[in-house]
Write a protein that holds these residues in place. Structure first.
Motif, PDB file in Angstrom:
ATOM      1  N   SER A 255       0.902  -1.801  -0.037  1.00  0.00           N
ATOM      2  CA  SER A 255       0.238  -0.244  -0.340  1.00  0.00           C
ATOM      3  C   SER A 255       0.564   1.216   0.030  1.00  0.00           C
ATOM      4  O   SER A 255       0.569   2.693  -0.687  1.00  0.00           O
ATOM      5  N   ASN A 256       2.505   1.168   0.183  1.00  0.00           N
ATOM      6  CA  ASN A 256       2.670   2.360   0.531  1.00  0.00           C
ATOM      7  C   ASN A 256       3.810   2.478  -0.610  1.00  0.00           C
ATOM      8  O   ASN A 256       4.615   2.651  -0.810  1.00  0.00           O
ATOM      9  N   ALA A 257       4.194   1.606  -1.126  1.00  0.00           N
ATOM     10  CA  ALA A 257       4.783   1.640  -2.862  1.00  0.00           C
ATOM     11  C   ALA A 257       4.094   2.388  -3.786  1.00  0.00           C
ATOM     12  O   ALA A 257       2.796   1.886  -4.010  1.00  0.00           O
ATOM     13  N   ILE A 258       4.462   3.496  -4.501  1.00  0.00           N
ATOM     14  CA  ILE A 258       4.604   3.690  -5.744  1.00  0.00           C
ATOM     15  C   ILE A 258       4.941   3.639  -7.107  1.00  0.00           C
ATOM     16  O   ILE A 258       6.582   3.891  -7.008  1.00  0.00           O
ATOM     17  N   LEU A 259       4.194   3.046  -8.023  1.00  0.00           N
ATOM     18  CA  LEU A 259       5.237   2.748  -9.269  1.00  0.00           C
ATOM     19  C   LEU A 259       5.371   3.358  -9.896  1.00  0.00           C
ATOM     20  O   LEU A 259       4.358   3.972 -10.951  1.00  0.00           O
ATOM     21  N   LEU A 260       7.320   3.737 -11.445  1.00  0.00           N
ATOM     22  CA  LEU A 260       6.419   4.690 -11.788  1.00  0.00           C
ATOM     23  C   LEU A 260       7.708   3.614 -13.409  1.00  0.00           C
ATOM     24  O   LEU A 260       9.084   3.030 -13.249  1.00  0.00           O
ATOM     25  N   TRP A 261       6.599   2.712 -13.550  1.00  0.00           N
ATOM     26  CA  TRP A 261       7.512   1.703 -14.921  1.00  0.00           C
ATOM     27  C   TRP A 261       8.073   2.667 -15.979  1.00  0.00           C
ATOM     28  O   TRP A 261       7.485   3.751 -16.101  1.00  0.00           O
ATOM     29  N   GLY A 262       9.016   1.991 -16.635  1.00  0.00           N
ATOM     30  CA  GLY A 262       9.719   2.668 -17.587  1.00  0.00           C
ATOM     31  C   GLY A 262      10.867   2.610 -17.365  1.00  0.00           C
ATOM     32  O   GLY A 262      11.920   2.619 -16.379  1.00  0.00           O
ATOM     33  N   ASP A 263      12.281   3.957 -18.542  1.00  0.00           N
ATOM     34  CA  ASP A 263      12.810   3.441 -18.713  1.00  0.00           C
ATOM     35  C   ASP A 263      13.428   4.663 -17.430  1.00  0.00           C
ATOM     36  O   ASP A 263      12.896   5.213 -17.208  1.00  0.00           O
TER      37      ASP A 263
END
Lengths: 471, 119
Positions: free
Chosen positions: A445-453
């Protein structure tokens, strides 16, 4: 009398070498330590050439200049992400040299046990050839010429066990004075080369630091054996010291993964992701196509997490190096510090492809040495930290290592990034790391995901924090 | 000198001394450490040069010459690249100052520009 003088000189040079190695304990003196060690070797070289003049000075001098020139060119141009491949390549060159010297010296003496120590010579010859073939295979994998995934050759175990047994049998025969056929040592090179390849192809990805350390120790021992064959105590001392260093590093890398060297080299316990408990193959492979809306929302969330944080710990992994994002990461760290936040880097011992790889990459990008924290030092601090910024790291922050049993990484010490109030993850995609174990942190729940390069993600963060020249 | 026991003692002494010294090397310096010890393992260069102090047939001469080149590559390259790495670590830890920030940004650009020259 003459040999006593030689012994005294060798002992003095050994002490100089030890003084050089000792200076590596302090990073400010490490550079002078490197110089001191080089000085010891150069002096040994000069004294040797003075005492035993070579018969063809022009040819030998030409070879010295050629080797040094190529080496210098490569050393100046190589980029830090390729350091593991270069070290493996150099290591392979040294291993082959040790092998050749042992062979030529033995054959020149007609394999006469009264003149030359054939038992040790065979060990040096085989070990040198094994480390040569293995290091070159590792270098090929690291630079992308060879397949990176662990591969098992047909008859793998037979080649390995056969080579080891044959080597020790031959060595033992020679050691007790039974004469060895003249052609045998040279023939031993073939299975030794095969064995080296067999060891190296089984290891891949995140296990590479172990493999490189292992071959480092191997070349050291090969050099020491070679030193016994040519009766040179300085050579033996150098080889022994390298052997000690390689042993320590191999042990440190294994401990950092909670695996034994046998398990790493046997490559047996890397389980394909599909067979992992709790891993749904279809979800991982097919997944929903990412929506732009989601990405924008995560970026906004990441930004506010970064802005609000008073303390930030950056966790770099090999993905950061692959994305060439280290310069931007360091820039971001500097920027955050200017905004009054405390920033440090948490470095896992096996992050990267050789021991300490992340530190060199970040130091090249201009990171402050004092902020590069090792695992034991930084782990207690995560829970008091507002933000952990994971850049291209997966297995080394995977809580499954602690909470899930029977995975390849169970029991492996990890960086406790999940204990931070917020965790921003800049990874390429949601696929698991090298171990193939799903990362529960991605759904925390405390994770923020920035997928990509990662470079692009860090660039976006930098931009919004007001740095105009972010590339 | 020809005493195998003496050589074994030298081996043991160096291994133990090296072991206890290297245990204290901070993990941050492990890559330069490995690169430096890697250079030291090219000391077989001495063995290769010793071979040239006596006559050899053509095959052995060629092999020995290859050993000289390989070992030199290992020694020279190892020390050179270690020195390059350790320069990065000598930088004093300082907070980016308003005046120093520009300088620092140039530092960052320099390696990436030279890197882009490489194919």
């Amino acid at each position: 009398m003459d040999s006593w003088l030689q012994l005294a000189i060798d002992l003095a040079l050994i002490l100089v070498l030890i003084a050089g190695v000792a200076q590596f304990r302090d990073r400010k003196r490490a550079r002078s330590g490197n110089f001191t060690a080089a000085l010891a070797l150069m002096s040994a070289l000069g004294i040797l050439l003075y005492r035993y003049p070579v018969l063809e000075p022009a040819v030998v001098f030409g070879a010295l200049v050629a080797g040094a020139a190529v080496a210098g060119l490569v050393a100046v141009r190589v980029r830090m992400i390729h350091m593991p491949a270069l070290v493996a390549f150099q290591n392979g060159a040294g291993g082959l040299a040790a092998s050749i010297v042992s062979l030529v010296e033995m054959e020149r003496a007609g394999l006469d046990p009264a003149v030359v120590n054939v038992g040790v010579g065979i060990l040096g010859l085989v070990l040198g050839a094994v480390t040569f073939a293995g290091s070159m295979t590792a270098a090929g994998k690291l630079s992308g010429f060879l397949r990176q995934r662990p591969t098992v050759m047909p008859g793998h175990a037979v080649v390995l066990a056969g080579t080891v047994l044959a080597t020790f049998a031959l060595g033992a025969l020679a050691a007790v004075g039974i004469s060895v056929p003249a052609w045998l040592p040279a023939v031993m090179i073939a299975p030794a080369l095969l064995a080296g390849v067999a060891i190296a192809v089984r290891v891949g990805g995140a296990d590479m630091p172990v493999l490189i350390s292992f071959f480092n120790a191997g070349t050291g021992l090969a050099a020491a054996f070679c030193g016994v064959v040519v009766q040179n105590s300085f050579l033996i001392a150098c080889g022994a010291m390298v052997g000690a260093s390689g042993t320590i590093l191999t042990h440190a890398m294994c401990r950092a993964m909670n695996r034994s060297i046998v398990k790493v080299l046997a490559g047996g316990d890397v389980i394909p992701a599909a067979r992992m408990p709790g891993f749904d193959e279809s979800a991982g492979a097919a997944g929903e196509p990412r929506r732009r809306e989601d990405d924008r929302r995560s970026l906004r969330a990441a930004l506010s997490a970064v802005r609000d944080a008073g303390s930030v710990i950056i966790v770099p992994g090999y993905g950061m190096a692959l994305a060439q994002a280290q310069a931007d990461v360091v820039k971001l760290a500097d920027r955050l510090e200017k905004l009054g936040k405390t920033v440090s880097f948490a470095i896992h011992p096996v992050a990267g492809r050789m021991p300490g790889h992340m530190n060199v990459l970040l130091a090249e990008a201009g990171a402050d040495y004092e902020k590069l924290k090792q695992m034991d030092e930084i782990n207690p601090i995560f829970k008091e930290t507002d933000l952990a910024l994971v850049v291209g790291a997966c297995d080394v922050v995977n809580p499954a290592a602690i909470h899930v049993e029977d995975t390849p990484i169970s029991g492996m010490p990890i960086l406790l990034a999940y204990e931070a109030a917020h965790v921003v993850i800049c990874n390429l995609d949601e696929s698991p790391g090298y171990s193939g174990v799903d990362n529960p942190l991605y759904t925390a729940s405390n994770a923020i995901l920035l997928w990509g390069d990662a470079k692009a993600s860090i660039g976006q963060l930098l931009e919004s924090l007001g740095i105009s020249d972010s590339r | 000198m020809n005493d195998l026991l003496l050589l074994a003692v030298i081996f043991a002494f160096s291994f133990v001394a090296g072991y206890f010294l290297i245990l204290r090397v901070p993990t941050q310096l492990h890559t330069p450490l490995m690169s430096m010890t890697n250079a030291v393992s090219g000391v077989t260069l001495l063995g290769a040069l010793l071979l040239f102090a006596a006559r050899m047939d053509t095959l052995h001469r060629t092999l020995s010459l290859a050993a000289v080149i390989l070992a030199t590559f290992n020694v020279a390259g190892g020390f050179a690249v270690t020195d390059r790495m350790l320069k990065f670590f000598r930088k004093e830890g300082k907070m980016p100052q308003p005046g120093g920030a520009l300088e620092r940004r140039d530092d960052l650009k320099a390696p990436s520009q030279s890197a882009s020259d490489n194919p």
